[in-house]
Scaffold this active site. Structure first.
Site, mmCIF file in Angstrom:
data_model
loop_
_atom_site.group_PDB
_atom_site.id
_atom_site.type_symbol
_atom_site.label_atom_id
_atom_site.label_comp_id
_atom_site.label_asym_id
_atom_site.label_seq_id
_atom_site.Cartn_x
_atom_site.Cartn_y
_atom_site.Cartn_z
ATOM 1 N N ASP A 17 0.839 -1.207 0.000
ATOM 2 C CA ASP A 17 0.000 0.000 0.000
ATOM 3 C C ASP A 17 0.876 1.262 0.000
ATOM 4 O O ASP A 17 0.702 2.147 -0.824
ATOM 5 C CB ASP A 17 -0.908 0.009 1.244
ATOM 6 C CG ASP A 17 -1.620 -1.314 1.420
ATOM 7 O OD1 ASP A 17 -2.642 -1.530 0.770
ATOM 8 O OD2 ASP A 17 -1.111 -2.156 2.203
ATOM 9 N N GLU A 273 2.186 -6.678 -5.293
ATOM 10 C CA GLU A 273 1.841 -5.827 -6.443
ATOM 11 C C GLU A 273 3.030 -5.019 -6.938
ATOM 12 O O GLU A 273 3.415 -5.105 -8.105
ATOM 13 C CB GLU A 273 0.697 -4.880 -6.013
ATOM 14 C CG GLU A 273 0.324 -3.888 -7.080
ATOM 15 C CD GLU A 273 -1.067 -3.297 -6.910
ATOM 16 O OE1 GLU A 273 -1.926 -3.910 -6.246
ATOM 17 O OE2 GLU A 273 -1.300 -2.202 -7.460
#
Ligand code: TRH
Length: 377
Positions: A17, A273
């Protein structure tokens, strides 16, 4: 006046994040001259990626980005022209109220997780009506021109290629990490969550005909690694040999140094990610471990990416790659698929560079966000 941006990030766990939002924030400043505040609820995670930062500071400026601690008791601030809610982190109510009262509307975007699934094309950019008459738009990163693209700095691929064409730069960088590359050894980086498949992969590496140097930044996989080595614990700097395999634990490095580590290796195991995208920009073969989701939704994401990536490979190499990535993500034995991939190494390496070049033709995500804002105005 420069457009103002507020990017909100809650650190759920891990570094994805803050990894994505920090990278985006600095690119918006450096390449688009936007005024950016990054609100992060856990500055300790930010400090791991940006070691110059101080986790105690309520506000600090790094690379032109104003990084604010997102306080548990929200204090009123002016709202921004563009507001990014990263990964559905939910803005403070008072901030949303202030957006509703703003004379000129803010563009409110929810930045979504990356997926190669085909439905993303149809959902990227859709608005949803919110309380107080506001609209929020869904912004999806992705691998096709109908998505918001991938984070990639303008000069990234050229910088990476210069680095890879300069063996002295690679040796100097590895030395700075305490790594001495062995002649003829294959260099592999390993960034992963806990994984029952690890032991079988390590067996395969130890039984290789070619020496293998495995570089492992400290993190969640370390306990599995120690267990396979028969040790209670491992710390940065530790180095152990098992037959053809040398294992070295590295400290967690800055985001920019992590890029250089990926560029320096012949093969990179990555996760989540952001490291997954950076390994694609490294132009080297990779192995992806997805963040596990409920009801195994991550396996659909795995299939969707493999369908796209496998298109550039021969049938046999594609089958070996699929087998390896499936085994790694399902915690199954890796030995047969790793062996099969050895025969396909030149093809796999060429396709890694091809894939990188193809993806780099698309508009990068920061540029796509700025364009989205300009179109919306
Ligand atoms: O840390 P992650 O597992 O993050 C994950 C994913 O984003 C996942 O989608 C999300 O749902 C979950 O978090 C909450 O993996 P990721 O995304 O690769 O982020 C790691 C970041 O850490 C990336 O920006 C690279 C950086 N990094 C360093 O800066 N230095 C290092 O030494 C290493 C190993 C990583």
């Amino acid at each position: 006046m420069r457009p103002t941006w507020d990017i909100f990030c809650r650190v759920i766990d891990n570094y994805g994040d803050i990894g994505v939002t920090w990278r985006l924030a600095r690119q918006l400043v450096a390449e688009h001259d936007q005024a950016v505040r990054l609100w992060v609820d856990d500055p300790r995670a930010f400090c791991r990626l940006c070691p110059q930062a101080n986790s105690q500071d309520a506000m600090q400026i790094h690379q032109g980005v104003a990084v604010h601690q997102w306080p548990s008791e929200w204090q009123p601030v002016s709202t921004a022209d563009v507001v990014i809610e990263a990964f559905g982190c939910e803005l403070p109510d008072a901030y949303v109220d202030a957006m509703a009262q703003r004379a000129r509307s803010s563009l409110w975007l929810n930045l979504e997780y990356l997926s190669a699934e085909t439905w993303v094309d149809g959902c990227h950019g859709l608005p949803s009506l919110q309380p107080r008459g506001l609209h929020k738009f869904f912004f999806f990163p992705g691998f096709t021109p109908r998505t918001g693209g991938l984070l990639r700095e303008n000069e990234l691929i050229a910088q990476r290629q210069r680095f890879q064409q300069d063996p002295a730069a690679r040796v100097a960088f590895l030395k700075h990490l305490g790594v001495t590359p062995e002649p003829n050894a294959r260099l592999i980086s390993l960034f992963a969550y806990e994984n029952p498949a690890l032991a079988s992969w390590l067996e395969a590496l130890a039984n290789s005909t070619q020496p293998v140097q495995l570089l492992v930044p400290e993190g969640r996989i370390i306990a599995d690694l120690a267990r396979w080595l028969g040790l209670d614990e491992l710390a940065p700097g530790d180095l152990h040999r098992r037959d053809a395999l040398t294992v070295q634990v590295l400290p967690f490095v800055s985001q920019d140094d992590y890029d250089r580590l990926l560029w320096s290796c012949d093969f990179n195991a990555v996760r989540g990610e952001d490291s997954f995208v950076r390994a694609q920009w490294a132009g080297r073969p990779l192995l992806w471990q997805l963040y596990p989701q409920q009801q195994e939704a991550h396996l659909d994401k795995l299939d969707a990416f493999l369908t796209r990536y496998g298109k550039g490979l021969s049938v046999t190499t594609n089958a070996a790659l699929q087998a390896q990535w499936q085994a790694w993500n399902r915690g199954e034995d890796m030995q047969a698929s790793w062996q099969a991939l050895q025969h396909a190494w030149p093809e796999l390496s060429a396709e890694a560079e091809n894939w990188c070049q193809q993806q780099a033709e698309q508009t990068n995500m920061a540029a796509a966000l700025v364009q989205f804002y300009l179109n919306w105005l």
